[in-house]
Design a protein around this motif. Structure first.
Motif, PDB file in Angstrom:
ATOM      1  N   HIS A 177      14.974 -19.325  -2.392  1.00  0.00           N
ATOM      2  CA  HIS A 177      15.540 -20.324  -3.300  1.00  0.00           C
ATOM      3  C   HIS A 177      15.444 -21.716  -2.662  1.00  0.00           C
ATOM      4  N   TYR A 178      15.788 -21.818  -1.399  1.00  0.00           N
ATOM      5  CA  TYR A 178      15.722 -23.088  -0.666  1.00  0.00           C
ATOM      6  C   TYR A 178      14.290 -23.612  -0.644  1.00  0.00           C
ATOM      7  N   LEU A 179      13.353 -22.739  -0.326  1.00  0.00           N
ATOM      8  CA  LEU A 179      11.951 -23.129  -0.243  1.00  0.00           C
ATOM      9  C   LEU A 179      11.425 -23.587  -1.607  1.00  0.00           C
ATOM     10  N   ALA A 180      11.809 -22.906  -2.673  1.00  0.00           N
ATOM     11  CA  ALA A 180      11.387 -23.310  -4.016  1.00  0.00           C
ATOM     12  C   ALA A 180      11.927 -24.697  -4.349  1.00  0.00           C
ATOM     13  N   ASN A 181      13.192 -24.949  -4.014  1.00  0.00           N
ATOM     14  CA  ASN A 181      13.772 -26.270  -4.268  1.00  0.00           C
ATOM     15  C   ASN A 181      13.108 -27.343  -3.415  1.00  0.00           C
ATOM     16  N   TRP A 182      12.857 -27.032  -2.165  1.00  0.00           N
ATOM     17  CA  TRP A 182      12.202 -27.958  -1.240  1.00  0.00           C
ATOM     18  C   TRP A 182      10.824 -28.347  -1.789  1.00  0.00           C
ATOM     19  N   THR A 183      10.064 -27.351  -2.218  1.00  0.00           N
ATOM     20  CA  THR A 183       8.728 -27.584  -2.774  1.00  0.00           C
ATOM     21  C   THR A 183       8.808 -28.412  -4.054  1.00  0.00           C
ATOM     22  N   ALA A 184       9.758 -28.093  -4.919  1.00  0.00           N
ATOM     23  CA  ALA A 184       9.912 -28.816  -6.186  1.00  0.00           C
ATOM     24  C   ALA A 184      10.207 -30.295  -5.947  1.00  0.00           C
ATOM     25  N   VAL A 185      11.071 -30.585  -4.993  1.00  0.00           N
ATOM     26  CA  VAL A 185      11.398 -31.988  -4.693  1.00  0.00           C
ATOM     27  C   VAL A 185      10.167 -32.712  -4.162  1.00  0.00           C
ATOM     28  N   LYS A 186       9.427 -32.080  -3.286  1.00  0.00           N
ATOM     29  CA  LYS A 186       8.208 -32.699  -2.742  1.00  0.00           C
ATOM     30  C   LYS A 186       7.226 -33.024  -3.871  1.00  0.00           C
ATOM     31  N   LEU A 187       7.041 -32.070  -4.783  1.00  0.00           N
ATOM     32  CA  LEU A 187       6.117 -32.285  -5.896  1.00  0.00           C
ATOM     33  C   LEU A 187       6.651 -33.315  -6.894  1.00  0.00           C
ATOM     34  N   ALA A 191       3.182 -29.722  10.304  1.00  0.00           N
ATOM     35  CA  ALA A 191       4.211 -28.759  10.714  1.00  0.00           C
ATOM     36  C   ALA A 191       5.030 -28.296   9.514  1.00  0.00           C
ATOM     37  N   GLU A 192       5.366 -29.229   8.635  1.00  0.00           N
ATOM     38  CA  GLU A 192       6.128 -28.894   7.437  1.00  0.00           C
ATOM     39  C   GLU A 192       5.295 -27.996   6.517  1.00  0.00           C
ATOM     40  N   GLN A 193       4.025 -28.314   6.376  1.00  0.00           N
ATOM     41  CA  GLN A 193       3.150 -27.502   5.538  1.00  0.00           C
ATOM     42  C   GLN A 193       3.059 -26.080   6.083  1.00  0.00           C
ATOM     43  N   ASN A 194       2.976 -25.951   7.388  1.00  0.00           N
ATOM     44  CA  ASN A 194       2.911 -24.626   7.996  1.00  0.00           C
ATOM     45  C   ASN A 194       4.186 -23.837   7.706  1.00  0.00           C
ATOM     46  N   ALA A 210       4.815 -17.140   1.796  1.00  0.00           N
ATOM     47  CA  ALA A 210       4.218 -15.808   1.917  1.00  0.00           C
ATOM     48  C   ALA A 210       5.290 -14.721   1.872  1.00  0.00           C
ATOM     49  N   GLU A 211       6.515 -15.073   2.243  1.00  0.00           N
ATOM     50  CA  GLU A 211       7.616 -14.112   2.233  1.00  0.00           C
ATOM     51  C   GLU A 211       8.360 -14.095   0.892  1.00  0.00           C
TER      52      GLU A 211
END
Length: 52
Positions: free
Chosen positions: A10-20, A29-32, A39-40
């Motif tokens: 959930h955190y990763l989805a929100n993080w990605t959404a804000v970036k986009l 490093a952040e992209q990695n 992947a998880e």
């Protein structure tokens, strides 16, 4: 990032959404971290709200 896998996805989805949403840059490093985390989290949807 949260330790709990469900919270992490959930955190990763929100993080990605804000970036986009805000067209923010991502350093290597952040992209990695985001790529490994994604992947998880198969099947996790990312919802991007348009900026007015």
């Amino acid at each position: 990032m949260p330790d709990n896998p469900a919270e992490r996805c959930h955190y990763l989805a929100n993080w990605t959404a804000v970036k986009l949403q805000w067209s923010l840059t991502v350093d290597p490093a952040e992209q990695n971290t985001m790529t490994l985390g994604a992947a998880e989290c198969p099947g996790t949807e990312v919802t991007v709200n348009p900026v007015p």
